[in-house]
Scaffold this active site. Structure first.
Site, PDB file in Angstrom:
ATOM      1  N   HIS A 130      49.312  32.949  52.862  1.00 52.89           N
ATOM      2  CA  HIS A 130      48.796  34.320  52.802  1.00 52.89           C
ATOM      3  C   HIS A 130      47.941  34.523  54.051  1.00 52.89           C
ATOM      4  CE1 HIS A 130      46.118  37.546  51.310  1.00 52.89           C
ATOM      5  NE2 HIS A 130      47.052  37.804  50.410  1.00 52.89           N
ATOM      6  N   ASP A 207      44.572  26.525  48.587  1.00 48.66           N
ATOM      7  CA  ASP A 207      44.463  27.925  48.193  1.00 48.66           C
ATOM      8  C   ASP A 207      45.095  28.036  46.805  1.00 48.66           C
ATOM      9  OD1 ASP A 207      44.991  30.548  47.602  1.00 48.66           O
ATOM     10  OD2 ASP A 207      45.754  31.083  49.578  1.00 48.66           O
ATOM     11  N   GLN A 210      47.195  31.623  43.380  1.00 50.56           N
ATOM     12  CA  GLN A 210      48.323  31.891  42.475  1.00 50.56           C
ATOM     13  C   GLN A 210      48.583  30.745  41.503  1.00 50.56           C
ATOM     14  OE1 GLN A 210      49.500  34.775  42.219  1.00 50.56           O
ATOM     15  NE2 GLN A 210      48.936  35.750  44.154  1.00 50.56           N
ATOM     16  N   LYS A 233      42.597  37.114  39.429  1.00 53.05           N
ATOM     17  CA  LYS A 233      43.972  36.655  39.196  1.00 53.05           C
ATOM     18  C   LYS A 233      44.057  35.779  37.949  1.00 53.05           C
ATOM     19  CE  LYS A 233      45.270  36.839  44.069  1.00 53.05           C
ATOM     20  NZ  LYS A 233      45.893  38.143  44.298  1.00 53.05           N
ATOM     21  N   CYS A 371      51.160  40.408  52.267  1.00 52.41           N
ATOM     22  CA  CYS A 371      50.166  39.718  53.119  1.00 52.41           C
ATOM     23  C   CYS A 371      50.681  38.357  53.573  1.00 52.41           C
ATOM     24  CB  CYS A 371      48.815  39.576  52.430  1.00 52.41           C
ATOM     25  SG  CYS A 371      48.088  41.150  51.982  1.00 52.41           S
TER      26      CYS A 371
HETATM   27  N1  C6P Z   1      47.506  37.937  46.952  1.00 47.25           N
HETATM   28  C1  C6P Z   1      49.235  39.464  46.217  1.00 47.25           C
HETATM   29  O1  C6P Z   1      49.629  40.563  45.829  1.00 47.25           O
HETATM   30  P1  C6P Z   1      41.913  37.736  47.310  1.00 47.25           P
HETATM   31  O2  C6P Z   1      42.368  39.027  47.883  1.00 47.25           O
HETATM   32  O3  C6P Z   1      40.807  37.101  48.125  1.00 47.25           O
HETATM   33  O4  C6P Z   1      41.604  37.793  45.852  1.00 47.25           O
HETATM   34  O5  C6P Z   1      43.189  36.757  47.395  1.00 47.25           O
HETATM   35  C2  C6P Z   1      43.820  36.541  48.617  1.00 47.25           C
HETATM   36  C3  C6P Z   1      45.007  35.653  48.426  1.00 47.25           C
HETATM   37  C4  C6P Z   1      45.001  34.388  48.991  1.00 47.25           C
HETATM   38  N2  C6P Z   1      46.005  33.537  48.789  1.00 47.25           N
HETATM   39  C5  C6P Z   1      47.082  33.852  48.046  1.00 47.25           C
HETATM   40  C6  C6P Z   1      48.159  32.851  47.839  1.00 47.25           C
HETATM   41  C7  C6P Z   1      47.157  35.122  47.459  1.00 47.25           C
HETATM   42  O6  C6P Z   1      48.223  35.430  46.734  1.00 47.25           O
HETATM   43  C8  C6P Z   1      46.117  36.056  47.676  1.00 47.25           C
HETATM   44  C9  C6P Z   1      46.212  37.453  47.127  1.00 47.25           C
HETATM   45  C10 C6P Z   1      47.749  39.238  46.376  1.00 47.25           C
HETATM   46  O7  C6P Z   1      50.002  38.552  46.474  1.00 47.25           O
HETATM   47  C11 C6P Z   1      47.098  40.363  47.126  1.00 47.25           C
HETATM   48  S1  C6P Z   1      47.594  40.419  48.815  1.00 47.25           S
END
Ligand code: C6P
Length: 413
Positions: A130, A207, A210, A233, A371
């Site tokens: 991401h 990370d 997910q 999440k 992203c």
């Molecule tokens: N992915 C998606 O629709 P934040 O925004 O900090 O809570 O998470 C960022 C992030 C980082 N790593 C991974 C693997 C992610 O999937 C995400 C967030 C969302 O896939 C929003 S772009």
């Protein structure tokens, strides 16, 4: 365990009743919410906990001697303990509350990066990161004169571990990889990645954005050095998340931000810093968010992450089989190990059009690059449509999705 016993343990109808938003209608159609990788819905217990906090407990924490401040501090620190238990960390001081995954990665890039990464060093990430796990490292590498290296992947969306092994060298100062890809659904072999990195003397950041809501995570069993995730999440509020870090690393790192709560003493000449975890938590935090996250963790643990994983795997298999049988639909991301994310493209229809037509059917999916622009570049496509499933989704909803895609095909031929 018999099938009947499993059904008693996990009953999707019962789970759905805990989520008031799932009863909504959109454009006169029942909401089919398949955008759980973007954010999950919140169970009633989380909503009630937030209301209770603001109606009965609201106060600043770690500061006041009065009753409310003590209650709020107690609840917030109790929530930290729940995050510790969720990840099976050794100590609550290894849990830093953050704004979310992005914030956690930036914290490590800033605080570990500026103490351990110098000119000529290397940072390794993967081809399916991401943007949150690319840009902070790019910024750091640019500033420090270091190089960013990328583990390649195959056409199924699986990382090439041999290639990774060859990249490791004394120059490698951190490896930062995603556990579950948000755009492909791949579950990466992070245990192997951590073992290889440690054999090279390199720490690893995972990370976990997910993964936390979909499988058990044990940071001590994985032996990762850092692990980050977002509360929203895992059925918790937005604006809160956590960073786990081994205390031996956190102790050696400089603070991320300066301000109240992270100090022990301040004079105009010198500041000394607070103990862990507070050294990394400057300013008034998202108190309600932390407490709400604690309620979400209790809720998930009551259902059980093993039961959730098993149920979602069934959904994934059903969804994959059903979608694959749609003519002109191609799934992007076909790794052997996958979590419940299904990205796809439909012949002759741009993913945004797919998303818009499905929306009118009450179906919420995400379309775009998610992203992860380098993933789109790797597969030679501008975007995908993505259905991301959670424990409250049902096979019937996948059938509704498929009927919606058939409508798309009628329109776009
Ligand atoms: N992915 C998606 O629709 P934040 O925004 O900090 O809570 O998470 C960022 C992030 C980082 N790593 C991974 C693997 C992610 O999937 C995400 C967030 C969302 O896939 C929003 S772009």
């Amino acid at each position: 365990m018999s099938t009947l016993e499993k059904e008693i343990l996990f009953d999707v109808t019962t789970v759905r009743k805990d989520f008031p938003i799932l009863t909504l209608s959109v454009y006169g159609k029942p909401l089919v919410y398949l955008d759980n990788a973007a954010t999950t819905q919140k169970p009633q217990i989380v909503l009630d906990t937030l209301t209770k906090y603001y109606t009965e407990q609201n106060s600043n924490i770690h500061r006041g001697v009065h009753f409310l401040s003590e209650v709020a501090t107690f609840e917030y620190e109790k929530a930290r303990g729940k995050v510790k238990n969720l990840l099976n960390a050794a100590d609550s001081k290894e849990i830093i509350f953050t704004k979310g995954t992005t914030d956690g990665i930036n914290l490590v890039a800033h605080s570990y990066g500026r103490t351990h990464i110098n000119a000529g060093d290397e940072v390794i990430i993967s081809a399916m990161e991401h943007h949150s796990n690319i840009v902070p490292w790019q910024l750091l590498c640019e500033e420090r004169g270091a190089t960013l290296r990328v583990i390649p992947m195959n056409d199924e969306g699986e990382l090439l571990i041999d290639g990774f092994q060859k990249m490791l060298s004394p120059k490698t100062k951190i490896v930062s990889v995603v556990y579950v890809s948000n755009s492909l659904g791949t579950i990466n072999p992070i245990k192997k990645i951590i073992e290889l990195s440690h054999a090279n003397g390199t720490p690893v950041l995972i990370d976990g954005a997910q993964s936390v809501a979909h499988m058990k995570v044990d940071v001590r069993e994985l032996d990762c050095d850092f692990f980050v995730f977002s509360g929203h999440k895992i059925f918790g509020p937005t604006g809160i998340g956590a960073l786990y870090g081994k205390s031996e690393w956190l102790e050696k790192m400089i603070p991320y931000q300066g301000g109240g709560d992270m100090i022990r003493s301040v004079t105009f000449e010198k500041t000394t810093f607070n103990d862990l975890p507070f050294k990394f938590e400057a300013g008034t935090p998202n108190i309600a968010g932390g407490i709400g996250l604690g309620a979400a963790i209790d809720y998930v643990q009551k259902i059980g992450l093993d039961a959730i994983r098993e149920y979602e795997h069934e959904l994934l298999e059903y969804g994959t089989d059903t979608l694959q049988s749609v003519n002109g639909l191609r799934i992007i991301g076909t790794a052997k190990e996958k979590a419940s994310v299904i990205s796809f493209v439909v012949e002759n229809a741009h993913p945004h059009d797919v998303g818009t037509i499905l929306d009118r059917e009450g179906i919420a999916i995400r379309t775009g690059h998610h992203c992860t622009q380098p993933v789109m570049q790797r597969f030679g496509i501008p975007a995908t449509a993505r259905a991301s499933l959670s424990m409250y989704n049902m096979k019937e909803e996948i059938d509704i999705l498929v009927r919606g895609i058939e409508k798309v095909k009628e329109i776009f031929g």
